[in-house]
Write a protein that holds these residues in place. Sequence first.
Motif, PDB file in Angstrom:
ATOM      1  N   LEU A  20      -8.631  35.805   8.009  1.00 48.70           N
ATOM      2  CA  LEU A  20      -8.093  34.115   7.496  1.00 48.70           C
ATOM      3  C   LEU A  20      -9.006  33.935   6.587  1.00 48.70           C
ATOM      4  N   ALA A  21      -8.725  33.449   5.363  1.00 50.89           N
ATOM      5  CA  ALA A  21      -9.434  33.246   4.098  1.00 50.89           C
ATOM      6  C   ALA A  21      -9.142  31.651   3.845  1.00 50.89           C
ATOM      7  N   LEU A  50     -12.741  33.006  15.552  1.00 52.40           N
ATOM      8  CA  LEU A  50     -13.188  33.499  14.268  1.00 52.40           C
ATOM      9  C   LEU A  50     -14.160  34.034  14.205  1.00 52.40           C
ATOM     10  N   PHE A  51     -14.429  34.989  13.372  1.00 53.00           N
ATOM     11  CA  PHE A  51     -15.838  35.860  13.139  1.00 53.00           C
ATOM     12  C   PHE A  51     -16.187  35.539  11.593  1.00 53.00           C
ATOM     13  N   PRO A  52     -17.206  34.630  11.300  1.00 54.50           N
ATOM     14  CA  PRO A  52     -17.436  34.692   9.878  1.00 54.50           C
ATOM     15  C   PRO A  52     -17.984  35.938   9.232  1.00 54.50           C
ATOM     16  N   VAL A  53     -17.410  36.315   8.166  1.00 54.51           N
ATOM     17  CA  VAL A  53     -17.566  37.588   7.369  1.00 54.51           C
ATOM     18  C   VAL A  53     -18.883  37.086   6.631  1.00 54.51           C
ATOM     19  N   HIS A  54     -19.011  36.080   5.914  1.00 51.69           N
ATOM     20  CA  HIS A  54     -20.076  35.651   5.168  1.00 51.69           C
ATOM     21  C   HIS A  54     -20.409  34.287   5.288  1.00 51.69           C
ATOM     22  N   ARG A  55     -21.521  33.824   4.635  1.00 58.55           N
ATOM     23  CA  ARG A  55     -21.612  32.141   4.829  1.00 58.55           C
ATOM     24  C   ARG A  55     -21.580  31.523   3.460  1.00 58.55           C
ATOM     25  N   THR A  69     -10.756  39.601  14.320  1.00 56.59           N
ATOM     26  CA  THR A  69     -10.978  40.633  15.443  1.00 56.59           C
ATOM     27  C   THR A  69     -12.497  41.324  15.089  1.00 56.59           C
ATOM     28  N   LEU A  70     -13.192  41.941  16.120  1.00 62.14           N
ATOM     29  CA  LEU A  70     -14.657  42.258  16.080  1.00 62.14           C
ATOM     30  C   LEU A  70     -14.467  43.481  15.338  1.00 62.14           C
ATOM     31  N   PRO A  71     -13.495  44.359  15.372  1.00 57.48           N
ATOM     32  CA  PRO A  71     -13.472  45.586  14.588  1.00 57.48           C
ATOM     33  C   PRO A  71     -13.164  45.349  13.004  1.00 57.48           C
TER      34      PRO A  71
END
Length: 247
Positions: A20-21, A50-55, A69-71
Amino acid sequence: MEAWALLRARTLVAEDESVLALNKPAGVSVTGERHDTDLVRMAAEDGEELFPVHRIDKVTSGLILFARTLPAHGGLTRQFAKRTADKAYLAITATTGLPAHGTIDLPLSVGRKNRVRIAAPRESIHREGDTWTVDPADVLDTRTYPSTTEFTTLWADDTHTLLAARPRTGRRHQIRVHLAWTGHPLHGDPLFDRSGEHPRTALHSWRLGLDGESGRLDLSATPGDDFWAPVADALGVEERARLLASL
């Protein structure tokens, strides 16, 4: 605070089953318990994990990518760790005099009150051509983090400069500290301007390119009128679009 469903719909850039962006507004945190609320918490309270990919900083607007997803999260974050993700920001400094292209290659460290700073005395920073560096002998005897920011000047008038900044490393506050310590602070940045006169910091996460589970992700987030406010009288809507399209 705006309800999650409304914020999500209003700021949606792209989504599929794994990512999700969003085009995050300035003033809203991505995640972190120090804040009253944040996007991850808002989503969780509405039943979406949701799991942030970056900050990006609370004061920064623009593109933020989450894994669903975690994977998917593991594969995306590894690209940031290996520095293969392509990132670009838009920034407006409260100064002029920057070259057409430049590189700020200055190590960072953490000083008093957990504040990010250049890991050397300010007077030891020197410019050779269009590159800012410090002599290794001047680096402080503390833990340091090599940090490089490249930039292109898109436009300038007598008081402000619009930059496209590409952090080749992903350190906390990197663009903000690099520009300020070289004499070009961002317009409205509370790290370096405590006047409170400006409603937001002129930094926007603009473009992001990396590989997703279903193929290449080349994302962009259009900055809002609040980002353009410092130069709105001098830079019209059509010229802004032309400048961004030129890159």
